[in-house]
Design a protein around this motif. Structure first.
Motif, PDB file in Angstrom:
ATOM      1  N   PHE A 186       0.668  -1.107  -0.024  1.00 53.74           N
ATOM      2  CA  PHE A 186      -0.161  -0.158  -0.014  1.00 53.74           C
ATOM      3  C   PHE A 186       0.787   1.200  -0.040  1.00 53.74           C
ATOM      4  CE2 PHE A 186      -2.214  -3.351   2.102  1.00 53.74           C
ATOM      5  CZ  PHE A 186      -3.597  -3.346   1.213  1.00 53.74           C
ATOM      6  N   PRO A 187       0.568   2.352  -0.831  1.00 50.96           N
ATOM      7  CA  PRO A 187       1.404   3.504  -0.973  1.00 50.96           C
ATOM      8  C   PRO A 187       1.724   4.288   0.130  1.00 50.96           C
ATOM      9  CG  PRO A 187      -0.570   3.707  -2.225  1.00 50.96           C
ATOM     10  CD  PRO A 187      -0.767   2.173  -1.553  1.00 50.96           C
ATOM     11  N   GLU A 188       0.333   4.212   1.150  1.00 50.46           N
ATOM     12  CA  GLU A 188       0.557   5.058   2.398  1.00 50.46           C
ATOM     13  C   GLU A 188       1.281   4.498   3.634  1.00 50.46           C
ATOM     14  OE1 GLU A 188      -2.994   2.288   2.919  1.00 50.46           O
ATOM     15  OE2 GLU A 188      -2.239   3.388   1.124  1.00 50.46           O
ATOM     16  N   ALA A 189       1.664   3.287   3.568  1.00 52.40           N
ATOM     17  CA  ALA A 189       2.199   2.867   4.870  1.00 52.40           C
ATOM     18  C   ALA A 189       2.943   1.368   4.652  1.00 52.40           C
ATOM     19  CB  ALA A 189       1.120   2.935   6.058  1.00 52.40           C
ATOM     20  N   ILE A 190       3.353   0.876   5.490  1.00 57.20           N
ATOM     21  CA  ILE A 190       3.792  -0.501   5.715  1.00 57.20           C
ATOM     22  C   ILE A 190       2.991  -0.860   6.916  1.00 57.20           C
ATOM     23  CG2 ILE A 190       5.774  -1.959   6.266  1.00 57.20           C
ATOM     24  CD1 ILE A 190       7.550  -0.165   4.953  1.00 57.20           C
ATOM     25  N   TYR A 191       1.999  -2.000   6.878  1.00 58.42           N
ATOM     26  CA  TYR A 191       1.388  -2.526   7.830  1.00 58.42           C
ATOM     27  C   TYR A 191       1.825  -3.762   8.480  1.00 58.42           C
ATOM     28  CZ  TYR A 191      -2.298   0.894   6.118  1.00 58.42           C
ATOM     29  OH  TYR A 191      -2.809   1.895   5.582  1.00 58.42           O
ATOM     30  N   VAL A 192       2.205  -3.870   9.897  1.00 56.02           N
ATOM     31  CA  VAL A 192       2.574  -4.892  10.613  1.00 56.02           C
ATOM     32  C   VAL A 192       1.231  -5.843  10.875  1.00 56.02           C
ATOM     33  CG1 VAL A 192       3.577  -5.819  12.709  1.00 56.02           C
ATOM     34  CG2 VAL A 192       4.508  -3.794  11.390  1.00 56.02           C
ATOM     35  N   LEU A 193       1.259  -6.879  10.055  1.00 55.10           N
ATOM     36  CA  LEU A 193       0.013  -7.670  10.504  1.00 55.10           C
ATOM     37  C   LEU A 193      -0.003  -8.652  11.931  1.00 55.10           C
ATOM     38  CD1 LEU A 193       0.085  -9.107   6.795  1.00 55.10           C
ATOM     39  CD2 LEU A 193      -1.181  -7.314   7.893  1.00 55.10           C
ATOM     40  N   HIS A 194       1.222  -9.242  12.375  1.00 51.46           N
ATOM     41  CA  HIS A 194       1.499  -9.679  13.312  1.00 51.46           C
ATOM     42  C   HIS A 194       3.020  -9.747  13.789  1.00 51.46           C
ATOM     43  CE1 HIS A 194       0.522 -12.636  16.725  1.00 51.46           C
ATOM     44  NE2 HIS A 194       0.931 -13.620  15.913  1.00 51.46           N
ATOM     45  N   CYS A 195       3.323  -9.782  14.964  1.00 49.53           N
ATOM     46  CA  CYS A 195       4.641 -10.206  15.457  1.00 49.53           C
ATOM     47  C   CYS A 195       4.630 -11.067  16.798  1.00 49.53           C
ATOM     48  CB  CYS A 195       5.316  -8.909  15.616  1.00 49.53           C
ATOM     49  SG  CYS A 195       4.864  -7.635  16.665  1.00 49.53           S
ATOM     50  N   PHE A 196       5.718 -12.146  16.747  1.00 47.23           N
ATOM     51  CA  PHE A 196       5.508 -12.898  17.661  1.00 47.23           C
ATOM     52  C   PHE A 196       6.978 -13.464  17.992  1.00 47.23           C
ATOM     53  CE2 PHE A 196       4.362 -14.720  13.858  1.00 47.23           C
ATOM     54  CZ  PHE A 196       4.889 -15.759  13.552  1.00 47.23           C
ATOM     55  N   GLY A 197       7.036 -14.258  19.254  1.00 43.88           N
ATOM     56  CA  GLY A 197       8.171 -15.147  19.452  1.00 43.88           C
ATOM     57  C   GLY A 197       7.880 -16.595  19.073  1.00 43.88           C
ATOM     58  N   LYS A 198       8.945 -17.327  18.652  1.00 50.60           N
ATOM     59  CA  LYS A 198       8.905 -18.594  18.393  1.00 50.60           C
ATOM     60  C   LYS A 198       9.640 -19.592  19.474  1.00 50.60           C
ATOM     61  CE  LYS A 198       8.882 -20.152  14.191  1.00 50.60           C
ATOM     62  NZ  LYS A 198       9.045 -20.531  12.964  1.00 50.60           N
ATOM     63  N   LYS A 199       9.278 -20.789  19.771  1.00 48.61           N
ATOM     64  CA  LYS A 199      10.083 -21.532  20.288  1.00 48.61           C
ATOM     65  C   LYS A 199      10.363 -22.902  19.643  1.00 48.61           C
ATOM     66  CE  LYS A 199       8.333 -19.817  24.825  1.00 48.61           C
ATOM     67  NZ  LYS A 199       9.689 -19.037  24.944  1.00 48.61           N
ATOM     68  N   THR A 200       9.650 -22.957  18.338  1.00 47.89           N
ATOM     69  CA  THR A 200       9.818 -24.180  17.587  1.00 47.89           C
ATOM     70  C   THR A 200      10.223 -23.665  16.174  1.00 47.89           C
ATOM     71  OG1 THR A 200       7.534 -24.220  16.922  1.00 47.89           O
ATOM     72  CG2 THR A 200       8.259 -25.638  19.109  1.00 47.89           C
ATOM     73  N   GLN A 201      10.669 -24.654  15.232  1.00 48.15           N
ATOM     74  CA  GLN A 201      10.749 -24.460  13.913  1.00 48.15           C
ATOM     75  C   GLN A 201       9.806 -23.845  13.065  1.00 48.15           C
ATOM     76  OE1 GLN A 201      13.358 -27.417  12.233  1.00 48.15           O
ATOM     77  NE2 GLN A 201      15.065 -25.923  12.045  1.00 48.15           N
ATOM     78  N   ARG A 202       8.447 -24.487  13.340  1.00 50.24           N
ATOM     79  CA  ARG A 202       7.172 -24.353  12.708  1.00 50.24           C
ATOM     80  C   ARG A 202       6.505 -23.409  13.171  1.00 50.24           C
ATOM     81  NH1 ARG A 202       1.913 -27.118  12.485  1.00 50.24           N
ATOM     82  NH2 ARG A 202       1.481 -27.236  10.167  1.00 50.24           N
ATOM     83  N   THR A 203       6.017 -22.539  12.396  1.00 48.28           N
ATOM     84  CA  THR A 203       5.173 -21.386  12.860  1.00 48.28           C
ATOM     85  C   THR A 203       3.727 -22.089  12.872  1.00 48.28           C
ATOM     86  OG1 THR A 203       6.226 -19.706  11.183  1.00 48.28           O
ATOM     87  CG2 THR A 203       3.993 -19.360  12.013  1.00 48.28           C
ATOM     88  N   ALA A 204       3.140 -21.715  14.009  1.00 50.69           N
ATOM     89  CA  ALA A 204       1.990 -22.079  15.004  1.00 50.69           C
ATOM     90  C   ALA A 204       0.949 -21.551  13.888  1.00 50.69           C
ATOM     91  CB  ALA A 204       1.860 -21.634  16.115  1.00 50.69           C
ATOM     92  N   ASN A 205      -0.099 -22.665  13.645  1.00 50.03           N
ATOM     93  CA  ASN A 205      -1.439 -22.257  12.982  1.00 50.03           C
ATOM     94  C   ASN A 205      -2.198 -20.843  13.445  1.00 50.03           C
ATOM     95  OD1 ASN A 205      -0.810 -24.190  11.084  1.00 50.03           O
ATOM     96  ND2 ASN A 205      -2.529 -25.575  12.173  1.00 50.03           N
ATOM     97  N   LYS A 206      -2.086 -20.690  14.943  1.00 50.01           N
ATOM     98  CA  LYS A 206      -2.745 -19.581  15.460  1.00 50.01           C
ATOM     99  C   LYS A 206      -1.981 -18.338  14.866  1.00 50.01           C
ATOM    100  CE  LYS A 206      -0.357 -19.270  19.783  1.00 50.01           C
ATOM    101  NZ  LYS A 206      -0.230 -18.138  20.355  1.00 50.01           N
ATOM    102  N   ASP A 207      -0.712 -18.221  14.886  1.00 48.20           N
ATOM    103  CA  ASP A 207       0.023 -17.026  14.401  1.00 48.20           C
ATOM    104  C   ASP A 207      -0.118 -16.583  13.105  1.00 48.20           C
ATOM    105  OD1 ASP A 207       1.139 -16.231  16.870  1.00 48.20           O
ATOM    106  OD2 ASP A 207       2.512 -18.176  16.688  1.00 48.20           O
ATOM    107  N   ILE A 208      -0.322 -17.733  12.075  1.00 53.25           N
ATOM    108  CA  ILE A 208      -0.786 -17.626  10.682  1.00 53.25           C
ATOM    109  C   ILE A 208      -2.294 -17.050  10.709  1.00 53.25           C
ATOM    110  CG2 ILE A 208      -1.058 -18.763   8.491  1.00 53.25           C
ATOM    111  CD1 ILE A 208       1.304 -20.548   9.276  1.00 53.25           C
TER     112      ILE A 208
END
Length: 72
Positions: free
Chosen positions: A27-49
């Protein structure tokens, strides 16, 4: 991260703990952060996605409404 949506990008922060930031910069007006989180495993949790996917959908709705109202 196509599992979140078109154009979604993941930044990986490697420290003693692992962190991720998922954002969209299509989007030309901004960069939007959708989500940020810490991880403890290699796989990204479905809840974070799912959180990032929901935020992306909400952002698309917001931008569509803004355009309809002539503010975009």
């Amino acid at each position: 991260m196509t599992s979140v949506g078109a154009g979604a990008i993941e930044i990986r922060v490697h420290r003693p703990d692992e962190y991720r930031v998922i954002y969209i910069a299509n989007f030309p007006e901004a960069i939007y952060v959708l989500h940020c989180f810490g991880k403890k495993t290699q796989r990204t949790a479905n809840k974070d996605i799912e959180i990032a996917r929901t935020e992306y959908a909400d952002l698309q709705k917001y931008c569509k409404e803004k355009t309809k109202q002539g503010k975009g």
